[in-house]
Design a protein around this motif. Sequence first.
Motif, PDB file in Angstrom:
ATOM      1  N   LEU A 502       0.805  -1.215   0.000  1.00 17.88           N
ATOM      2  CA  LEU A 502       0.000   0.000   0.000  1.00 17.88           C
ATOM      3  C   LEU A 502       0.840   1.267   0.000  1.00 17.88           C
ATOM      4  N   SER A 503       2.132   1.120   0.205  1.00 19.68           N
ATOM      5  CA  SER A 503       3.005   2.294   0.212  1.00 19.68           C
ATOM      6  C   SER A 503       4.281   1.955  -0.545  1.00 19.68           C
ATOM      7  N   TYR A 504       5.420   2.086   0.096  1.00 20.30           N
ATOM      8  CA  TYR A 504       6.681   1.661  -0.495  1.00 20.30           C
ATOM      9  C   TYR A 504       7.626   1.248   0.631  1.00 20.30           C
ATOM     10  N   TYR A 505       8.623   0.495   0.255  1.00 20.68           N
ATOM     11  CA  TYR A 505       9.473  -0.204   1.214  1.00 20.68           C
ATOM     12  C   TYR A 505      10.126   0.743   2.214  1.00 20.68           C
ATOM     13  N   ASP A 506      10.784   1.793   1.726  1.00 20.42           N
ATOM     14  CA  ASP A 506      11.553   2.667   2.616  1.00 20.42           C
ATOM     15  C   ASP A 506      10.668   3.351   3.647  1.00 20.42           C
ATOM     16  N   ARG A 507       9.467   3.714   3.261  1.00 21.99           N
ATOM     17  CA  ARG A 507       8.594   4.386   4.215  1.00 21.99           C
ATOM     18  C   ARG A 507       8.182   3.450   5.348  1.00 21.99           C
ATOM     19  N   ILE A 508       7.870   2.215   5.008  1.00 23.19           N
ATOM     20  CA  ILE A 508       7.464   1.254   6.037  1.00 23.19           C
ATOM     21  C   ILE A 508       8.642   0.917   6.945  1.00 23.19           C
ATOM     22  N   VAL A 509       9.833   0.815   6.386  1.00 25.14           N
ATOM     23  CA  VAL A 509      11.021   0.545   7.206  1.00 25.14           C
ATOM     24  C   VAL A 509      11.184   1.618   8.269  1.00 25.14           C
ATOM     25  N   LYS A 510      10.968   2.865   7.900  1.00 26.02           N
ATOM     26  CA  LYS A 510      11.120   3.966   8.857  1.00 26.02           C
ATOM     27  C   LYS A 510      10.072   3.924   9.964  1.00 26.02           C
ATOM     28  N   SER A 511       8.936   3.283   9.714  1.00 15.87           N
ATOM     29  CA  SER A 511       7.883   3.236  10.732  1.00 15.87           C
ATOM     30  C   SER A 511       8.112   2.131  11.760  1.00 15.87           C
ATOM     31  N   LEU A 512       9.081   1.248  11.510  1.00 16.35           N
ATOM     32  CA  LEU A 512       9.328   0.116  12.398  1.00 16.35           C
ATOM     33  C   LEU A 512      10.527   0.390  13.301  1.00 16.35           C
ATOM     34  N   PRO A 513      10.512  -0.141  14.521  1.00 20.53           N
ATOM     35  CA  PRO A 513      11.682   0.014  15.397  1.00 20.53           C
ATOM     36  C   PRO A 513      12.881  -0.772  14.872  1.00 20.53           C
ATOM     37  N   GLU A 514      14.066  -0.396  15.331  1.00 18.16           N
ATOM     38  CA  GLU A 514      15.305  -1.012  14.851  1.00 18.16           C
ATOM     39  C   GLU A 514      15.317  -2.513  15.076  1.00 18.16           C
ATOM     40  N   ALA A 515      14.711  -2.963  16.155  1.00 17.35           N
ATOM     41  CA  ALA A 515      14.741  -4.398  16.460  1.00 17.35           C
ATOM     42  C   ALA A 515      14.061  -5.228  15.390  1.00 17.35           C
ATOM     43  N   MET A 516      13.185  -4.624  14.626  1.00 18.98           N
ATOM     44  CA  MET A 516      12.474  -5.354  13.580  1.00 18.98           C
ATOM     45  C   MET A 516      13.168  -5.252  12.230  1.00 18.98           C
ATOM     46  N   HIS A 517      14.283  -4.563  12.157  1.00 18.47           N
ATOM     47  CA  HIS A 517      15.004  -4.423  10.895  1.00 18.47           C
ATOM     48  C   HIS A 517      15.952  -5.579  10.642  1.00 18.47           C
ATOM     49  N   THR A 518      16.330  -6.308  11.666  1.00 21.89           N
ATOM     50  CA  THR A 518      17.359  -7.331  11.524  1.00 21.89           C
ATOM     51  C   THR A 518      16.824  -8.527  10.748  1.00 21.89           C
ATOM     52  N   PRO A 519      17.703  -9.228  10.043  1.00 24.14           N
ATOM     53  CA  PRO A 519      17.254 -10.428   9.319  1.00 24.14           C
ATOM     54  C   PRO A 519      16.677 -11.492  10.240  1.00 24.14           C
ATOM     55  N   GLU A 520      17.190 -11.568  11.473  1.00 24.83           N
ATOM     56  CA  GLU A 520      16.698 -12.580  12.405  1.00 24.83           C
ATOM     57  C   GLU A 520      15.248 -12.344  12.816  1.00 24.83           C
ATOM     58  N   ALA A 521      14.791 -11.094  12.717  1.00 24.20           N
ATOM     59  CA  ALA A 521      13.411 -10.801  13.103  1.00 24.20           C
ATOM     60  C   ALA A 521      12.411 -11.363  12.102  1.00 24.20           C
ATOM     61  N   HIS A 522      12.809 -11.479  10.836  1.00 23.91           N
ATOM     62  CA  HIS A 522      11.936 -12.001   9.783  1.00 23.91           C
ATOM     63  C   HIS A 522      10.620 -11.217   9.712  1.00 23.91           C
ATOM     64  N   ILE A 523      10.717  -9.909   9.852  1.00 25.32           N
ATOM     65  CA  ILE A 523       9.553  -9.039   9.697  1.00 25.32           C
ATOM     66  C   ILE A 523       9.569  -8.380   8.326  1.00 25.32           C
ATOM     67  N   LEU A 524      10.708  -7.842   7.954  1.00 30.59           N
ATOM     68  CA  LEU A 524      10.865  -7.187   6.665  1.00 30.59           C
ATOM     69  C   LEU A 524      11.397  -8.162   5.625  1.00 30.59           C
ATOM     70  N   PRO A 525      11.017  -7.997   4.368  1.00 29.05           N
ATOM     71  CA  PRO A 525      11.670  -8.789   3.309  1.00 29.05           C
ATOM     72  C   PRO A 525      13.139  -8.434   3.212  1.00 29.05           C
ATOM     73  N   LYS A 526      13.912  -9.333   2.644  1.00 31.60           N
ATOM     74  CA  LYS A 526      15.363  -9.124   2.604  1.00 31.60           C
ATOM     75  C   LYS A 526      15.743  -7.914   1.771  1.00 31.60           C
ATOM     76  N   GLN A 527      14.911  -7.524   0.839  1.00 28.99           N
ATOM     77  CA  GLN A 527      15.210  -6.375   0.007  1.00 28.99           C
ATOM     78  C   GLN A 527      13.911  -5.771  -0.504  1.00 28.99           C
ATOM     79  N   THR A 528      14.017  -4.625  -1.138  1.00 33.57           N
ATOM     80  CA  THR A 528      12.836  -3.970  -1.689  1.00 33.57           C
ATOM     81  C   THR A 528      12.122  -4.913  -2.654  1.00 33.57           C
TER      82      THR A 528
END
Length: 881
Positions: A502-528
Amino acid sequence: MSYNRHYRGGRRHYRDDEDDRRRDIVESPQERLKLAIIKLGEVDPYQEIAAVETHIRGLAPPDIYNLSESFHIGVTEQPYKIPFYAALLRLLHNNPPTDGESIIADGNSLGKQILEEFWKGFQAYVDKLMWRETRFCIHFFAHLVSAQIISPESFAALLQSFITVLDEFGVSHGRAKRAALCAAEGLMIAGAVLSSSKPTFPNEVVTSIQTYTETTNSGKWIVQPVVRLHSPNVEVENADELLDTAINALKALESAGFEGPYPRPYSGYPPLDISSFTPFSLPSVLVPPEVIELEGLSTEAEESEIKRQEWPEYFLRLFGDDVTPDPNTPAGYAVRNDLLAMIDVFEVNRKEAARLLLEYPKWVVSGTFKPRPGAPPPDEPLVNYNWQLESTLLETILGASLILPQSTQVQIYYDGLITEVCKISPSTVGPAVGKSIRKLYSSLTDGLDVEIERRFSEWFAIHMSNFNFQWVWKEWIPDLDLAIQHPKRAFMRTAVEYEIRLSYYDRIVKSLPEAMHTPEAHILPKQTPGPDFMYDDPSKPHHDAAQSILNLFRGRAKAEDVISHLDSLRNTLESDITESENVDSLVRIITTQSLLHIGSRSFSHLLNAIERYLPLLRTIASGGMTASAGAGTAEAKADILSAAALFWKYNPQMVAIVFDKLMQYQIVDPTDVVSWTFLHVSEVDESEADLKAPLNLSAFEWNLLKAALDKAIGRVNSARRKLAMLRKEDDDNRARAKARGGNMDVDGETKPDEPIPENVALASALKAFSSLTREQKTALSRTLEGFVSCLAPSPTSLHPNPKAREILTEHSWHNRANWGKEEWNAWETWGWYRHFCRAYSPYLRNYATTLMAVSFARFEGQSDPAAILLQKMWDVSIGQE
């Protein structure tokens, strides 16, 4: 400059056009009266009744049809006003204080004339089985019984005619549910009067409805919103079934002498003169039967479309009884019933629905809801419930949107309605939304159904997109320590994926805390999210081969030229590949990925690429590299699907879109997508192996299966409609030809009938319908077989999940805090099988004998708990338990 100047071509004056556009529409007095009746109570319903009555009496002679139609519109489209329309009609039964303008020769009052005409409209609703309008009219009649306008004996007979429906042989749940609600809600409103005239009648109604509901326990078990695989219990905490709540509310009212929670603005009116007034006696009514579809008269359900199965309706509760109404109580049931009716009726205008929902407190007795912030409290509230309006609205809207297996309205309507309510009053509705999200999120651990979880994630993402993606994600950081496939982590992952769409990758990344950015969290896709062309890197094998194909595509080469190039490329690649590689499969994958690479810039580029090279796609789907494309081979089609899934592995939405277009252009069949989903989906991305275990399904795989099944079913329905149209045309042509051939010759001998040529179009449609029906049956069979392989794998399965059986025990469920990836994977797969059975039950029932023989015969005589549960869900869905 003059605007009156004539232009060439004889154009009319500019000012004349302007006058036409601005000319006011003149309303007749009857139209203004109609509008006044419909808008009754827009400011203060109690104060406006007398004014509308004066308006009606002041227009002579009265147009009874117009007045009756106004009441019909008000009752059926604004059900929350029904008590006030009953009060208005009660006033119109009074003798006028002046010259008797509402009295005609036979002495009937204006109110009685309107009621007689109103009854005719009600009879039409019943004859057409318009259940919603019928139910609202019964509410109206019930209030008129309480207002002493309608005789209680005739109204009891009316309710009895609906109770009789419950005793019909083989009555469908949808028909029985609607008839039961008509009788139950009519009794709730008029119970005090009915119990006085017929003391045993209320108990008869309750007993009849309860007897019927006891036969629906198996249906309740498969649609309850909280899954308990180990338990047959249909009692669910924090959820209520619709008919059960009606029974509980009726029992509570009966024990309280039917002192109901409904507003009765007519209660203070002086009694009618019994010497000159006779209550209206409702004529007898017979509820017409449903259109019966006789099974077995034609093969493969040829003659008519299959109706969607209707199930018991469970509504989730999100808040306590001190915050929102308990629907098991009379007042709680009445409030929820009103709100659900408003949500349903105003589906055509969500903005108006939102406004009316927030104004709802003025239509109920004072004290039902807490006053709005800053508003003075009522002087003498009639009740003291003090429920929170905003929380009640959220609980009702979400409850309606999360009904299984399918909500009444489309999902996006409920999502949009919540958004509109928030926009009107963000300061009061916003906190209720946040509490609702937290409540649903916390219930994910307790076995919330996987389909409800999917809808919840969709609503969450849509709602966040309308409010700048603001959410307190840090509250959920501790849940990152849960198992990777735990429902809470799966929800976060899915919600973020939908937000990115519904938006774009970079904007959603900025809305999430740092702990959810790591690959181990498996919240974000590995890339855009974007394409991943396997042969884009020059260092990758077969890069040159892919570039040669790309150059042909970029030059818009003809499909025949590309096919010829693939023949020569195949010979070149045979000398470069290893023994384990298949050259035909390799060429198919390179070609498909190259074509998708050309179409990856936009959706229109994708469609253009596919349409331009349809002959090429059909050729490679046939399994050969020549232009003589056939029906296709399973291996070749699986390669095409795998190539597409690998190309868009970082954008799951595009995988579904490409698969849909491949089915639409008949490059692959729905059955191919079903088979690929169960057999090959885990091969898409080896780096995501910890998320995708073999022989287990997640929401992504379910979406692919659903799209394939819906495509197969939609094709059959479309072919059925075309076949019916052609048959009608053929029958008409034969009738006309027979009529023309009926003339007599001069010698009295009849001419022989001229032979009617074969209808080629009809024969072709019959053949296509038969083929599509087989495809539908095969797709359903493959899906069922796939689920059986996942949930009751044989010892020889390549990748059996040992937890598919272990999680079925009560001990295992209570130990779910210690479940790992495999357990939660197996639990989710069981959830999707459960949803498959109930969502497609009408079609499964049609092919039940064949499907059972194929998928369940192997389990005969076994005590396998997985097989027993598989069979039970199947039997409940097709109505054999």
